[in-house]
Design an enzyme around this catalytic site. Structure first.
Site, PDB file in Angstrom:
ATOM      1  CB  THR A   7      -3.928  14.101   1.097  1.00 39.02           C
ATOM      2  OG1 THR A   7      -2.676  13.989   0.479  1.00 39.02           O
ATOM      3  CG2 THR A   7      -4.991  13.994  -0.081  1.00 39.02           C
ATOM      4  CG  ASN A   9       0.353  11.616  -2.428  1.00 32.92           C
ATOM      5  OD1 ASN A   9       0.303  11.333  -3.217  1.00 32.92           O
ATOM      6  ND2 ASN A   9       1.523  10.728  -1.273  1.00 32.92           N
ATOM      7  CG  ASP A  69      -1.920   8.358   8.560  1.00 34.18           C
ATOM      8  OD1 ASP A  69      -1.171   8.920   7.571  1.00 34.18           O
ATOM      9  OD2 ASP A  69      -1.336   7.791   9.477  1.00 34.18           O
ATOM     10  CG  PHE A 152       0.897   6.345  -4.530  1.00 31.52           C
ATOM     11  CD1 PHE A 152       1.004   6.609  -3.119  1.00 31.52           C
ATOM     12  CD2 PHE A 152      -0.503   6.033  -5.013  1.00 31.52           C
ATOM     13  CE1 PHE A 152      -0.201   6.683  -2.232  1.00 31.52           C
ATOM     14  CE2 PHE A 152      -1.570   6.135  -4.337  1.00 31.52           C
ATOM     15  CZ  PHE A 152      -1.304   6.477  -2.983  1.00 31.52           C
ATOM     16  N   GLY A 153       3.921   4.539  -3.500  1.00 37.63           N
ATOM     17  CA  GLY A 153       4.311   4.116  -2.215  1.00 37.63           C
ATOM     18  C   GLY A 153       4.797   2.765  -2.143  1.00 37.63           C
ATOM     19  CG  ASP A 155       0.578   0.776  -4.683  1.00 36.69           C
ATOM     20  OD1 ASP A 155       0.450   0.566  -3.262  1.00 36.69           O
ATOM     21  OD2 ASP A 155      -0.164   1.535  -5.219  1.00 36.69           O
ATOM     22  CE  LYS A 175      -3.393   1.342  -4.818  1.00 37.87           C
ATOM     23  NZ  LYS A 175      -2.488   2.400  -4.486  1.00 37.87           N
ATOM     24  CG  HIS A 180      -4.876  -0.061   1.757  1.00 36.35           C
ATOM     25  ND1 HIS A 180      -4.242  -0.782   0.824  1.00 36.35           N
ATOM     26  CD2 HIS A 180      -4.236   1.042   1.873  1.00 36.35           C
ATOM     27  CE1 HIS A 180      -3.242   0.002   0.182  1.00 36.35           C
ATOM     28  NE2 HIS A 180      -3.271   0.990   1.033  1.00 36.35           N
ATOM     29  NE  ARG A 181      -5.215   6.134   0.349  1.00 34.83           N
ATOM     30  CZ  ARG A 181      -3.974   5.567  -0.063  1.00 34.83           C
ATOM     31  NH1 ARG A 181      -3.836   4.895  -1.011  1.00 34.83           N
ATOM     32  NH2 ARG A 181      -3.099   5.629   0.807  1.00 34.83           N
TER      33      ARG A 181
END
Length: 202
Positions: A7, A9, A69, A152-153, A155, A175, A180-181
């Site tokens: 990634t 990112n 992803d 980020f995103g 959140d 977090k 999920h991650r």
């Protein structure tokens, strides 16, 4: 053992590195490999995109590669934005653009109908294209405004009802414990540990 995070990112890189820091691996990123391909995420599912990124970067670098992803499924939107979460407001949309579009679409939707789910799929590939997949999911609700300075995103708009906070109001460690991650990376870490033991015994 060397592991490439497939990634570009930097926010994702930071989360992944923090989660995997106790493994006896050297973590590398695509920008350390001149000419590394920018993988086009054209799959219809998170699994397809994660697998494609992991395989292509692993084949290019010749190293074990981890890719992820993530999709966001919102009940009131029939599961949208789904796999298109990162580019929901357009190909070059910012985090703020995506959150704004989501909030605009949910304007007036009552709290009990704002259910949402994050899904992350992590793929681990070696240069032979042998891929293992693991998943993590997180249930929550979409807030009616952004809140929090971390993450980020999406959140800042994704609330964990049990905590009464958005993901952006949690520290990175908090977090990673519930996200999920974080769930997917915990399973990925077990896969990497098995591969590490295998390499040592080889």
């Amino acid at each position: 053992m060397e592991l490439v995070l497939a990634t570009g990112n930097r926010d994702k890189q930071r989360e992944m590195k923090a989660f995997l820091q106790d493994l006896r691996v050297t973590i590398r990123t695509p920008d350390e490999f001149p000419g590394a391909p920018v993988v086009v995420e054209d799959g219809e599912t998170c699994r397809a995109n994660a697998g494609k990124k992991a395989r292509e970067i692993s084949q290019f670098t010749g190293l074990l590669t981890l890719a992820d992803d993530t999709g966001l499924e919102v009940d009131a939107l029939g599961g949208r934005p789904g796999v298109y979460a990162a580019r929901y407001a357009g190909a070059h949309a910012s985090y703020e653009d995506n959150c704004r579009k989501l909030l605009d679409e949910l304007d007036g939707v009552p709290w009990d109908q704002r259910g949402a789910r994050f899904l992350t799929v992590v793929a681990i590939s070696d240069p032979s294209s042998s891929v293992e997949f693991v998943e993590g999911a997180l249930q929550g609700r979409i807030a009616d405004h952004c809140s929090g300075m971390h993450g980020f995103g999406y959140d800042p708009v994704f609330i964990i009802p049990e905590l009464g906070k958005t993901l952006a109001e949690l520290t990175l460690d908090q977090k990673n414990q519930i996200s999920h991650r974080g769930q997917a990376l915990a399973k990925a870490k077990d896969v990497l540990k098995r591969r590490l033991v295998r390499n040592i015994g080889a």
